[in-house]
Design an enzyme around this catalytic site. Sequence first.
Site, PDB file in Angstrom:
ATOM      1  N   ASP B  53      -0.362  35.492  67.480  1.00  0.00           N
ATOM      2  CA  ASP B  53       0.520  36.596  67.115  1.00  0.00           C
ATOM      3  C   ASP B  53       1.036  37.365  68.328  1.00  0.00           C
ATOM      4  OD1 ASP B  53       0.826  36.468  64.467  1.00  0.00           O
ATOM      5  OD2 ASP B  53      -0.519  38.122  63.965  1.00  0.00           O
ATOM      6  N   TYR B 111     -12.511  32.071  69.749  1.00  0.00           N
ATOM      7  CA  TYR B 111     -11.761  33.298  70.038  1.00  0.00           C
ATOM      8  C   TYR B 111     -12.719  34.315  70.654  1.00  0.00           C
ATOM      9  CZ  TYR B 111      -7.544  32.081  67.375  1.00  0.00           C
ATOM     10  OH  TYR B 111      -6.370  31.514  66.928  1.00  0.00           O
TER      11      TYR B 111
END
Lengths: 247, 247
Positions: B53, B111
């Site tokens: 994003d 992540y």
Amino acid sequence: MVRIACVVSYDGTHFSGFQVQPNGRTVQEEIEKALRKIHKGKEIRLHPSGRTDAGVHARGQVLHFDSDLDNPNMDWRKALQSLMPDDVVIQRAYPVSDDFHSRYSTKKKEYRYRVLNRDIPDVFRRGVTFHYPCKLNIEAIQEACALVEGTHDFTSFCSKKTTMKGDYVRTLYSVRCDVVEDELVFTFIGSGFLYNMVRILIGTFLEIGSGRKDVTDLKEILAAKDRDQAGKTAPPQGLFLWNVDYL
Amino acid sequence: MVRIACVVSYDGTHFSGFQVQPNGRTVQEEIEKALRKIHKGKEIRLHPSGRTDAGVHARGQVLHFDSDLDNPNMDWRKALQSLMPDDVVIQRAYPVSDDFHSRYSTKKKEYRYRVLNRDIPDVFRRGVTFHYPCKLNIEAIQEACALVEGTHDFTSFCSKKTTMKGDYVRTLYSVRCDVVEDELVFTFIGSGFLYNMVRILIGTFLEIGSGRKDVTDLKEILAAKDRDQAGKTAPPQGLFLWNVDYL
């Protein structure tokens, strides 16, 4: 009247340096704008320990100003911080005696310079290091650091753009080069620094480390009192005004 | 035809995300522009392991593309790197077998999320951490990490903006929260991640750490399969796509 001292950090990336100038955004302007708000429009003059150039960072720049808001309950750090853009942080702010002066009371200053010494650049450190991919002779660089320690005439390591008058003798109490993972972290502690002095020293050290200059050339470079004898000026983004000492 | 895989880092700060879109600068666009130059104007389609994003960073995003420049001596990393803007770095680029697919061959993804947990902001980490000045109960957060490990339906931790069809069951092999000086560094290793899943988990963990939610609420939040039960979505700048594993 109360005199307030502040310790301030800033990311120099998007500043045209510390000092107010006709074009470009400056740190002084941002903080003076905040002071004007706090003082209901009154102009308050900010005094730094010294200027920093466009793109140079500060971890612990020291400033002072005089205020007629003599309220002992005022939290100056919070008041100023609430008006700062996100690339300036007020670390501390507190009343000091009237004879404190951020510039004239300075005893020592510490600068650091970070060199990223690996083949591939690092996107996350591009704004805070100088990427220098050459293989470097660290021992030669450390010898060079030791050679510039002490009291010298640093004319060869001062930008010709300086407008300073007076002598170019400065004392470096400590000059170090530490290897921290893939970085060389240089630390300079001195009585004072000439215009671009750290960046020209770094440029020269890197030429010594990569073999383009010899460490034995350093004495001649100092003796020459000629800027052209020293190495290139290293770029600003690796440089940090780290600490200013008043004791 | 040769298939090339790349490992890429990018600083997400000035990108509107990975994927090409009508407005805003994207990582895909920058790399496809470079590929077009290398292929003399021919369009080359880039396939990432997944999108990221706006504002999200990548340390080790993996991409692949197919090229008709079947030159075994070509240094793809250098060729691409020389055409990159300074917020994208090509770490590695090399030929892979035709059945490798950056997205479908993925086995695990990692992540990380960095939270700066101290009172005063840090100008030099403002782009790579979420500044969260509240006192946090680290033990409660670490319990919460352990509770979401394993295979669960993560509907409650998926943005309602998702267009994904299919089920919301994912497996998190490891979820950790390490205290590193003044930061909490969260690590998530999983089979796959839903839209905003890490950022919603972080937002929820921080509400647990600051006492606004209880760690025992987590089971109910998971069971509810309702996004509104979980915490706020944490901001993008703390998030890094750290690693993609194909083995």
